[in-house]
Write an enzyme that holds these catalytic residues in place. Structure first.
Site, PDB file in Angstrom:
ATOM      1  N   LEU A  14       0.862  -0.991  -0.217  1.00 30.88           N
ATOM      2  CA  LEU A  14       0.018  -0.313   0.276  1.00 30.88           C
ATOM      3  C   LEU A  14       0.748   1.069  -0.061  1.00 30.88           C
ATOM      4  O   LEU A  14       1.598   1.837   1.811  1.00 30.88           O
ATOM      5  CB  LEU A  14      -1.071   0.217   1.492  1.00 30.88           C
ATOM      6  CG  LEU A  14      -1.644   1.140   1.623  1.00 30.88           C
ATOM      7  CD1 LEU A  14      -2.613   1.443   0.117  1.00 30.88           C
ATOM      8  CD2 LEU A  14      -2.477   1.222   2.644  1.00 30.88           C
ATOM      9  N   HIS A  15       1.136   1.838  -1.380  1.00 31.34           N
ATOM     10  CA  HIS A  15       2.103   2.956  -1.405  1.00 31.34           C
ATOM     11  C   HIS A  15       1.298   4.117  -1.553  1.00 31.34           C
ATOM     12  O   HIS A  15       0.351   3.721  -1.642  1.00 31.34           O
ATOM     13  CB  HIS A  15       3.438   2.997  -2.657  1.00 31.34           C
ATOM     14  CG  HIS A  15       2.805   2.092  -3.851  1.00 31.34           C
ATOM     15  ND1 HIS A  15       2.894   3.205  -4.629  1.00 31.34           N
ATOM     16  CD2 HIS A  15       1.784   0.756  -3.324  1.00 31.34           C
ATOM     17  CE1 HIS A  15       2.231   2.353  -5.970  1.00 31.34           C
ATOM     18  NE2 HIS A  15       1.700   1.149  -5.352  1.00 31.34           N
ATOM     19  N   ALA A  16       2.097   5.167  -1.124  1.00 28.88           N
ATOM     20  CA  ALA A  16       1.257   6.692  -0.879  1.00 28.88           C
ATOM     21  C   ALA A  16      -0.156   6.966  -1.919  1.00 28.88           C
ATOM     22  O   ALA A  16      -0.943   6.922  -2.020  1.00 28.88           O
ATOM     23  CB  ALA A  16       2.237   7.696  -1.386  1.00 28.88           C
TER      24      ALA A  16
END
Lengths: 90, 539
Positions: A14-16
Site C-alpha cells: 500500500l503505497h502513497a
C-alpha cells in the site's frame, strides 16, 4: 456494520498513490471506515493518509475493510472497488 | 582528497565546482502562549494549508507537461498529505493542548509523522518521510510569509550539494547551470533520484550529513555517478581516471556526431527514416537536439492526464499547432488517445476493469466515446496546415474497428472542411492486427509496429512483472515472424512501415530490420546518431 476482505497483490504494497485514492473515496461517506491488517492486527481509519501508510501493508497481506454507520453499504462498495482496482483481488 | 560514497542514481561523470546549498532555518514566532492566541494560530494554519495545497496543485499541473505524469505524481501525493486529517489533528492538539505557535505545531506534527514512516521496513515508505519534511517546510514558508525556498545558483556551472533537495526544487533546476548534484539523504526510490534520471543529470544521493558538511562552496568535486563516488579535491590519479572515462565517452559521441545532419543510409545507399518518440511538447528540444528527422510517435495522452476536465478542441489545436511549427516541416506522427491499461485519466472517469491491459483502451475507448475522439480529430485536422502531420490509431485489432474509426475521422474532416494532406496509419501492436495486416494495409497509408505491446500480447507476458524475467524473450522467433509478416504485407500493398517500439533501437536487430525492408525507425532521441552510425555499417 459491513465487512469485506482483500488480498494485496501489488508488489509495492500500500503505497502513497493508492492510499491517497482510498482516502479520497472514503472521505465521501459519513460512516466509520477502517482497514485492518490480518496478522499484525494493526488498524487505521481509511480517511487518513498517514494512518494507512503507517499500517505498513505489504504484498500478500490480507486486509479487512469495515464500514460502520450511515451509508455503510455504499461505502463498502465504493472503497472496496478502489482497493480492488489499486491493490488486488477480493 | 576525500572520497564519499553514496548511491549513484543516474549515469555520468562530471568534474566541477561545488555549490553548497543550505536549507533555510526559520525564525519561528516566539514560542509561548502570549504571542498568538490558539484560535489565531489554528486559523493561520488553515490558511497556510489552503495556500500550500493550491501551490502543489499548480506544481503538479506544470510538472505534468514538463516532466510527465509519472514524475509529477509526487506533487499529487504531497497534496494528499497536506490535506490529511491526522496531520491536522496533530497540529490542532499541539496548538490547543500544548500551547505551541503555528510554526512549532507544524514542526512537531511533521516530526511525529516522519518518525512513523521512518520506522517502516519498507524502503518506499521510509522515503515518504522526506515528503513529510518537505510539506512541513512548505507550510512554514506560508506561515512566516517567507515563501518557498529556492536554491540560488552561482554564475558558473556547478555541482549542487545539499542535505536534501525537494521535488519542487529538483523539478525546477536549471539544467544549463547544474552539472550534477550530491545530497546527504535520499535513496534510489526518492523523488530526487527519479527526477535526476529523467533530467539526465548525474547524481549521487545518500552520502550522509557528515560528508555534505565537509564540502565548501567553490571546491572542486569529481563525481562518477554510476559508481556512486564523489571526490572532494580529487588528486591527479582520480582526475586522470575520470578524465579518461570522459574521453572515451566523448570519442564515442564525436564519432556519432559525424552523422549529424547526414541522411540515414546503408553502404549500398539504401535509405531509412530515423524518427524520435516523444511524449510531451517539452520533448521537442531533445528531439531536435538528437537530430531526429521527424517524430515517429507523438503520444497525446499528456493532454488528458492530471486534470479534472478533458482538454477542449481549442486547447488541443493550440498544442498540436505548436508542435508542428516547432518541428519546422519535419513529419510528426501523432497518435490518437491511447488511454486505459496502466494509463488512467481522472478526467475521463473510466470504469474499473478486471483486466485493464485487455480492456477498453485506446481506439476501443475512442469508439465508445465518439465525441471525445471527434474533438481530438477536429483539433488535429485544424492544426495540420502548420506542418507535416500524420495521424495514427492505436491498438487496432480488426477491419471493422478500423472502418469505424476511419468513418469517424471522415466525419471530423467534413466538419472542419480542410484540404490538408494528412497521412493516416495504424499501430500494429496486437497479434490479430499482425495476422490480418494484408487486409489492413489496403485501408491505410502506413503501419507503425508497436513492439512493446506486440511482444506482451504475443508472449502473453507482462514485461513489468519481475517474476517473468527468466521467460522474457524480446527476440522471440514468434515476434520476429509477426514483424516479418507485417512488413511483407505492407510492401505488397505499397505502404510504408516503421517500428516505434523499443526493438527499433536494438542494434542487434537493426541489420535484420533493414534487410526485411523496414522503412522507418522511431526511437529515443539519444539513440538516433548511434543508430545512424550502425546503419551506415550495413552493406
Amino acid at each position: 456494520m459491513q465487512e469485506k476482505q482483500f488480498t494485496v497483490e501489488d508488489p509495492l504494497g500500500l503505497h502513497a498513490r493508492p492510499a491517497g485514492l482510498i482516502v479520497k473515496e472514503a472521505q465521501r461517506y459519513p460512516c466509520e471506515i477502517t482497514l485492518t491488517v490480518q496478522g499484525s492486527g494493526k488498524s487505521a481509519s481509511a480517511k487518513g493518509l498517514f494512518g494507512l501508510l503507517g499500517l505498513g501493508v505489504r504484498q500478500g497481506d490480507l486486509l479487512t475493510l469495515i464500514t460502520d454507520g450511515q451509508n455503510e453499504t455504499e461505502a463498502l462498495h465504493g472503497v472496496g472497488a478502489v482497493i480492488k482496482e489499486r491493490l488486488g483481488k477480493a | 582528497m576525500k572520497e564519499f560514497s553514496g548511491q549513484g542514481v543516474s549515469h555520468g561523470v562530471c568534474v566541477g565546482r561545488a555549490a553548497v546549498w543550505k536549507k533555510r532555518t526559520y525564525h519561528s514566532p516566539k514560542e509561548g502562549k502570549d504571542t498568538q492566541s490558539p484560535q489565531a494560530a489554528w486559523e493561520s494554519f488553515l490558511a497556510a494549508r489552503q495556500e500550500a495545497a493550491r501551490t502543489l496543485e499548480q506544481l503538479y499541473a506544470e510538472s505534468c507537461s514538463t516532466l510527465g505524469e509519472e514524475n509529477a505524481a509526487i506533487f499529487s501525493v504531497q497534496g494528499m498529505m497536506i490535506e490529511d486529517e491526522d496531520l491536522a489533528a496533530m497540529v490542532q492538539r499541539a496548538i490547543f493542548e500544548d500551547g505551541c505557535d503555528s510554526v512549532t505545531a507544524v514542526k512537531r506534527a511533521a516530526t511525529r509523522m516522519a518518525a512513523v514512516l521512518e520506522e517502516m521496513s519498507d524502503d518506499y515508505l521510509r522515503g515518504r518521510a522526506a515528503d513529510v519534511r518537505d510539506i512541513a517546510e512548505r507550510l512554514i514558508g506560508c506561515l512566516t510569509g517567507e515563501g518557498e525556498d529556492i536554491p540560488v545558483l552561482p554564475p558558473y556551472p556547478c555541482i549542487l550539494c545539499a542535505e536534501e533537495l525537494t521535488p519542487a526544487q529538483t523539478a525546477r533546476l536549471d539544467k544549463t547551470r547544474v552539472l550534477g548534484f550530491v545530497t546527504a539523504h535520499g535513496s534510489d526510490t526518492s523523488h530526487t533520484a527519479i527526477l535526476a534520471r529523467s533530467l539526465g543529470l548525474p547524481a549521487v544521493v545518500g552520502v550522509g550529513e557528515a560528508a555534505i558538511k565537509e564540502i565548501r562552496a567553490g571546491e572542486t568535486l569529481a563525481m562518477d555517478a554510476s559508481k556512486g563516488r564523489v571526490c572532494l579535491a580529487p588528486d591527479e590519479k582520480t582526475l586522470q581516471a575520470l578524465a579518461q572515462e570522459r574521453q572515451e565517452q566523448k570519442l564515442v559521441q564525436a564519432r556519432q556526431e559525424k552523422f549529424r545532419g547526414k541522411p540515414t543510409r546503408t553502404k549500398s545507399g539504401h535509405s531509412l527514416l530515423l524518427y524520435a518518440n516523444a511524449a510531451l511538447p517539452g520533448d521537442i528540444e531533445t528531439v531536435l537536439a538528437g537530430d531526429a528527422e521527424g517524430i515517429g510517435l507523438f503520444r497525446s495522452e499528456f493532454l488528458y492526464l492530471g486534470r479534472e476536465d478533458a482538454p477542449d478542441e481549442e486547447e488541443q489545436y493550440r498544442v498540436y499547432a505548436d508542435v508542428l511549427r516547432r518541428m519546422e516541416g519535419r513529419r510528426v506522427i501523432i497518435r490518437t488517445l491511447d488511454i486505459g491499461g496502466d494509463k488512467q485519466a481522472a478526467c475521463l472517469k473510466m470504469a474499473r476493469e478486471e483486466n485493464p491491459a485487455l480492456g477498453c483502451r485506446a481506439v476501443r475507448h475512442s469508439l465508445l466515446h465518439p465525441s471525445l475522439f471527434l474533438t481530438q480529430a477536429r483539433a488535429l485536422l485544424r492544426a495540420a496546415k502548420e506542418g507535416r502531420l500524420s495521424v495514427m490509431f492505436p491498438l487496432i485489432s480488426s477491419v471493422q474497428e478500423l472502418r469505424d474509426v476511419l468513418s469517424l475521422w471522415e466525419k471530423a474532416r467534413e466538419a472542419v472542411g480542410t484540404s490538408a494532406e494528412i497521412e493516416l496509419g495504424i499501430m500494429i501492436e496486437t497479434p490479430a492486427a499482425a495476422l490480418i495486416s494484408d487486409e489492413l494495409a489496403a485501408m491505410v497509408d502506413f503501419f507503425s509496429i508497436g513492439t512493446n505491446d506486440l511482444t506482451q500480447y504475443t508472449l502473453a507476458m507482462d514485461r513489468q512483472n519481475e517474476l517473468l524475467r527468466p521467460f522474457w524473450q524480446p527476440h522471440h522467433p514468434a515476434l520476429l515472424s509477426l514483424i516479418r509478416t507485417v512488413v511483407e504485407n505492407a510492401k505488397r500493398a505499397g505502404i510504408w512501415v516503421g517500428i516505434c517500439g523499443e526493438l527499433g533501437a536494438d542494434s542487434d536487430l537493426t541489420e535484420h530490420f533493414v534487410r526485411m525492408g523496414v522503412d522507418e525507425l522511431s526511437v529515443a532521441p539519444s539513440q538516433i546518431l548511434a543508430l545512424r552510425e550502425r546503419i551506415a555499417q550495413i552493406e
